[in-house]
Write a protein that holds these residues in place. Structure first.
Motif, PDB file in Angstrom:
ATOM      1  N   ASP A  54       0.909  -1.293   0.400  1.00  0.00           N
ATOM      2  CA  ASP A  54      -0.351  -0.101  -0.502  1.00  0.00           C
ATOM      3  C   ASP A  54       0.896   1.693  -0.078  1.00  0.00           C
ATOM      4  O   ASP A  54       0.394   2.150   0.446  1.00  0.00           O
ATOM      5  CB  ASP A  54      -1.164  -0.360   1.243  1.00  0.00           C
ATOM      6  CG  ASP A  54      -1.947  -0.391   1.697  1.00  0.00           C
ATOM      7  OD1 ASP A  54      -2.635  -1.122   0.072  1.00  0.00           O
ATOM      8  OD2 ASP A  54      -2.200  -1.858   2.495  1.00  0.00           O
ATOM      9  N   GLY A  55       2.065   0.980   0.028  1.00  0.00           N
ATOM     10  CA  GLY A  55       3.108   2.281   0.096  1.00  0.00           C
ATOM     11  C   GLY A  55       3.391   3.067   0.596  1.00  0.00           C
ATOM     12  O   GLY A  55       4.070   4.234   1.356  1.00  0.00           O
ATOM     13  N   ILE A  70       5.664   5.051  10.591  1.00  0.00           N
ATOM     14  CA  ILE A  70       5.192   4.403   9.294  1.00  0.00           C
ATOM     15  C   ILE A  70       5.562   5.800   8.155  1.00  0.00           C
ATOM     16  O   ILE A  70       5.378   6.935   8.963  1.00  0.00           O
ATOM     17  CB  ILE A  70       3.639   4.870   9.832  1.00  0.00           C
ATOM     18  CG1 ILE A  70       3.169   3.628  10.998  1.00  0.00           C
ATOM     19  CG2 ILE A  70       2.617   4.367   8.672  1.00  0.00           C
ATOM     20  CD1 ILE A  70       1.346   3.924  10.946  1.00  0.00           C
ATOM     21  N   GLU A  71       5.670   5.202   7.602  1.00  0.00           N
ATOM     22  CA  GLU A  71       6.312   6.257   6.205  1.00  0.00           C
ATOM     23  C   GLU A  71       5.623   5.852   5.260  1.00  0.00           C
ATOM     24  O   GLU A  71       5.329   4.800   4.672  1.00  0.00           O
ATOM     25  CB  GLU A  71       8.352   6.106   6.664  1.00  0.00           C
ATOM     26  CG  GLU A  71       8.428   7.490   5.024  1.00  0.00           C
ATOM     27  CD  GLU A  71      10.142   7.249   5.113  1.00  0.00           C
ATOM     28  OE1 GLU A  71      10.284   7.697   3.940  1.00  0.00           O
ATOM     29  OE2 GLU A  71      10.325   6.352   6.121  1.00  0.00           O
ATOM     30  N   LYS A  72       5.069   6.622   5.064  1.00  0.00           N
ATOM     31  CA  LYS A  72       4.034   7.334   3.691  1.00  0.00           C
ATOM     32  C   LYS A  72       5.842   7.521   2.380  1.00  0.00           C
ATOM     33  O   LYS A  72       6.241   8.053   2.308  1.00  0.00           O
ATOM     34  CB  LYS A  72       2.905   7.817   2.648  1.00  0.00           C
ATOM     35  CG  LYS A  72       2.896   7.684   1.587  1.00  0.00           C
ATOM     36  CD  LYS A  72       1.311   6.665   1.639  1.00  0.00           C
ATOM     37  CE  LYS A  72       0.466   6.438  -0.173  1.00  0.00           C
ATOM     38  NZ  LYS A  72       0.621   5.565  -0.624  1.00  0.00           N
ATOM     39  N   VAL A  73       5.913   6.360   1.284  1.00  0.00           N
ATOM     40  CA  VAL A  73       6.902   6.677   0.453  1.00  0.00           C
ATOM     41  C   VAL A  73       6.080   6.641  -0.975  1.00  0.00           C
ATOM     42  O   VAL A  73       5.367   5.923  -1.454  1.00  0.00           O
ATOM     43  CB  VAL A  73       8.182   5.767   0.318  1.00  0.00           C
ATOM     44  CG1 VAL A  73       8.824   5.478   1.988  1.00  0.00           C
ATOM     45  CG2 VAL A  73       7.042   4.260   0.498  1.00  0.00           C
ATOM     46  N   LYS A  74       7.156   7.026  -2.121  1.00  0.00           N
ATOM     47  CA  LYS A  74       6.703   7.710  -3.344  1.00  0.00           C
ATOM     48  C   LYS A  74       7.718   7.025  -4.061  1.00  0.00           C
ATOM     49  O   LYS A  74       8.389   6.484  -4.107  1.00  0.00           O
ATOM     50  CB  LYS A  74       7.306   8.845  -3.985  1.00  0.00           C
ATOM     51  CG  LYS A  74       6.752  10.017  -3.354  1.00  0.00           C
ATOM     52  CD  LYS A  74       6.084  11.243  -4.087  1.00  0.00           C
ATOM     53  CE  LYS A  74       5.106  12.352  -3.512  1.00  0.00           C
ATOM     54  NZ  LYS A  74       5.671  13.903  -2.562  1.00  0.00           N
ATOM     55  N   ILE A  82      11.043   0.244  -4.337  1.00  0.00           N
ATOM     56  CA  ILE A  82      10.183  -0.858  -4.569  1.00  0.00           C
ATOM     57  C   ILE A  82      10.899  -2.056  -5.398  1.00  0.00           C
ATOM     58  O   ILE A  82      10.642  -3.251  -5.150  1.00  0.00           O
ATOM     59  CB  ILE A  82      10.939  -0.581  -6.496  1.00  0.00           C
ATOM     60  CG1 ILE A  82      10.312   0.474  -7.402  1.00  0.00           C
ATOM     61  CG2 ILE A  82      11.056  -1.577  -8.032  1.00  0.00           C
ATOM     62  CD1 ILE A  82       8.749   0.377  -7.394  1.00  0.00           C
ATOM     63  N   ASP A  83      12.653  -1.783  -4.945  1.00  0.00           N
ATOM     64  CA  ASP A  83      13.305  -3.171  -4.012  1.00  0.00           C
ATOM     65  C   ASP A  83      12.716  -3.807  -2.938  1.00  0.00           C
ATOM     66  O   ASP A  83      12.115  -5.261  -2.740  1.00  0.00           O
ATOM     67  CB  ASP A  83      14.687  -3.442  -3.648  1.00  0.00           C
ATOM     68  CG  ASP A  83      15.320  -3.318  -4.814  1.00  0.00           C
ATOM     69  OD1 ASP A  83      14.764  -3.719  -6.063  1.00  0.00           O
ATOM     70  OD2 ASP A  83      16.388  -2.408  -4.227  1.00  0.00           O
TER      71      ASP A  83
END
Length: 155
Positions: A54-55, A70-74, A82-83
């Motif tokens: 969920d990103g 908790i971190e929201k990443v692009k 991505i890895d």
């Protein structure tokens, strides 16, 4: 709000904080007290609603000074993400979790609606049906990993 369960409410609260900043650092016991739930309920919400698919990247430190971050990443700004997403997909993935991966890619702007729909069609139950659930989940994972690897090198 009446139709929401406590997990939905806690998720909404944390996502509201994340809308204002890219990360939130919480103490499990404090949030549990705030919502009058047991600390394991907080674990459940984080484990099921803040996944890599969920990103979100979740980091925790145990002990007296422990926290959960908790971190929201692009996606494309962070190749490590991505890895991690490829690792999370692994060698098999359910339809539901596959949908979460595609939703994450779409919400991040990595793919458009048409591309998301094409990927969803490729990993749909009927498309990967092999007669065996485990084999179907392996095929679905291979498709998603291939797409993620392609996106990793797209600029």
């Amino acid at each position: 709000m009446e139709n929401q369960n406590i997990s939905d409410i806690i998720e909404s609260y944390l996502k509201q904080i994340l809308a204002e900043s890219q990360q939130v650092e919480i103490r499990r016991a404090e949030i549990a007290d705030q919502f009058n739930v047991v600390p394991s309920q907080i674990n459940y919400v984080i484990k099921t609603r803040f996944t890599i698919q969920d990103g979100y990247v979740v980091e925790s430190k145990r002990g007296g000074g422990g926290y959960i971050r908790i971190e929201k990443v692009k996606l494309l700004d962070n190749l490590d993400f991505i890895d991690s997403l490829v690792s999370a997909v692994g060698d098999h993935i359910t339809r539901h979790d596959g949908l979460a991966v595609v939703r994450s890619l779409f919400e991040a702007g990595t793919i458009n609606r048409r591309e998301a729909n094409i990927i969803l069609a490729a990993i749909e139950k009927d498309a990967v049906h092999t007669g065996d659930r485990q084999t179907s989940e392996r095929v679905r994972a291979q498709i998603l990993v291939s797409i993620l690897n392609h996106l990793r090198y797209e600029s």
